[in-house]
Design a protein around this motif. Sequence first.
Motif, PDB file in Angstrom:
ATOM      1  N   THR A   1     -25.645 -51.323 -40.881  1.00 46.06           N
ATOM      2  CA  THR A   1     -26.770 -52.254 -40.936  1.00 46.06           C
ATOM      3  C   THR A   1     -26.444 -53.464 -41.799  1.00 46.06           C
ATOM      4  N   VAL A   2     -25.901 -53.193 -42.994  1.00 42.45           N
ATOM      5  CA  VAL A   2     -25.545 -54.289 -43.905  1.00 42.45           C
ATOM      6  C   VAL A   2     -24.414 -55.121 -43.309  1.00 42.45           C
ATOM      7  N   GLY A   3     -23.397 -54.450 -42.753  1.00 44.73           N
ATOM      8  CA  GLY A   3     -22.271 -55.166 -42.162  1.00 44.73           C
ATOM      9  C   GLY A   3     -22.681 -56.045 -41.005  1.00 44.73           C
TER      10      GLY A   3
ATOM     11  N   MET B   1     -19.796 -51.837 -47.071  1.00 42.63           N
ATOM     12  CA  MET B   1     -20.413 -51.904 -48.395  1.00 42.63           C
ATOM     13  C   MET B   1     -19.966 -50.748 -49.282  1.00 42.63           C
ATOM     14  N   SER B   2     -19.854 -49.532 -48.728  1.00 43.72           N
ATOM     15  CA  SER B   2     -19.456 -48.379 -49.528  1.00 43.72           C
ATOM     16  C   SER B   2     -18.001 -48.462 -49.978  1.00 43.72           C
TER      17      SER B   2
ATOM     18  N   ALA C   1     -18.789 -59.025 -52.718  1.00 40.78           N
ATOM     19  CA  ALA C   1     -19.660 -59.664 -51.734  1.00 40.78           C
ATOM     20  C   ALA C   1     -18.858 -60.363 -50.640  1.00 40.78           C
ATOM     21  N   THR C   2     -17.779 -61.048 -51.027  1.00 43.17           N
ATOM     22  CA  THR C   2     -16.999 -61.754 -50.016  1.00 43.17           C
ATOM     23  C   THR C   2     -16.296 -60.795 -49.060  1.00 43.17           C
TER      24      THR C   2
ATOM     25  N   SER D   1     -12.113 -50.374 -51.568  1.00 38.27           N
ATOM     26  CA  SER D   1     -11.689 -51.779 -51.508  1.00 38.27           C
ATOM     27  C   SER D   1     -10.710 -52.074 -52.647  1.00 38.27           C
ATOM     28  N   GLY D   2      -9.507 -52.498 -52.277  1.00 39.72           N
ATOM     29  CA  GLY D   2      -8.511 -52.841 -53.288  1.00 39.72           C
ATOM     30  C   GLY D   2      -8.909 -54.061 -54.092  1.00 39.72           C
ATOM     31  N   HIS D   3      -9.528 -55.044 -53.417  1.00 39.99           N
ATOM     32  CA  HIS D   3      -9.985 -56.237 -54.128  1.00 39.99           C
ATOM     33  C   HIS D   3     -11.030 -55.871 -55.183  1.00 39.99           C
TER      34      HIS D   3
END
Length: 232
Positions: free
Chosen positions: A49-51, A196-197, A186-187, A143-145
């Motif tokens: 949903t968020v994506g 998001m997870s 966020a980016t 996420s690595g970032h």
Amino acid sequence: MHSPTLSPPDRATPPPAGLRTGAVCAFLAVALTVLVTARWSPLMSLDRTVGDALHRRAVAEPGLVGVSRVLTDWVWDPWTMRALIAVAVIALWRGGARVLALWVAVTSALAAVVQQGLKSAVGRDRPRWPDPVDSAHYAAFPSGHAMTAAVSCGLLLWLLRRHAVTPPVWRAAAVAAAVSVAGVGATRVYLGVHWMSDVLGGWLLGAALVAFSVAAHARYTSDGRALLPPRS
């Protein structure tokens, strides 16, 4: 005769705040990893949903996509963050705080190992869109970032606190760190290269690792400052 005064029983010393914070973040990170690995339906639905919502906006906002790509690929890129850590390590080494320099370097390196190991173990696919605005490779979780930003900014703030910088400098650094950690997460979701997870997992793992490292260093040095050379 007066009865002898009984001393109260010794109470267990509570764990340091950093250790408690690390334990909470680690617990949440493990729980999230389990849910992602099991593909827990409510979490997958929320991610989608968020994506979807952010991707629709990204497709309609090419200018903001361009800015986001510069920020995520250059300003907040993991290699940029590691370069900042390398500068701090070199400065500490040349200033005589060699154990502290090694401690920071090992913590940063360990974060990269944990990150890559979990990516391989979980093997989560990245989002796929019919009209992508950006691309990324390898597994998605964590996420690595996001994790690298959390570890790098956390370590740098810790070093600034140890050096007792002035309040304006501390506030500016704290704001820059918060914007960087939140912004890179966020980016990554906005550009459609992470769920998001994935970002949340990176933040939690990064926070846990920094908290454990800081707590371990405080214990190793007894007072947390013994290895810092005196300020001139």
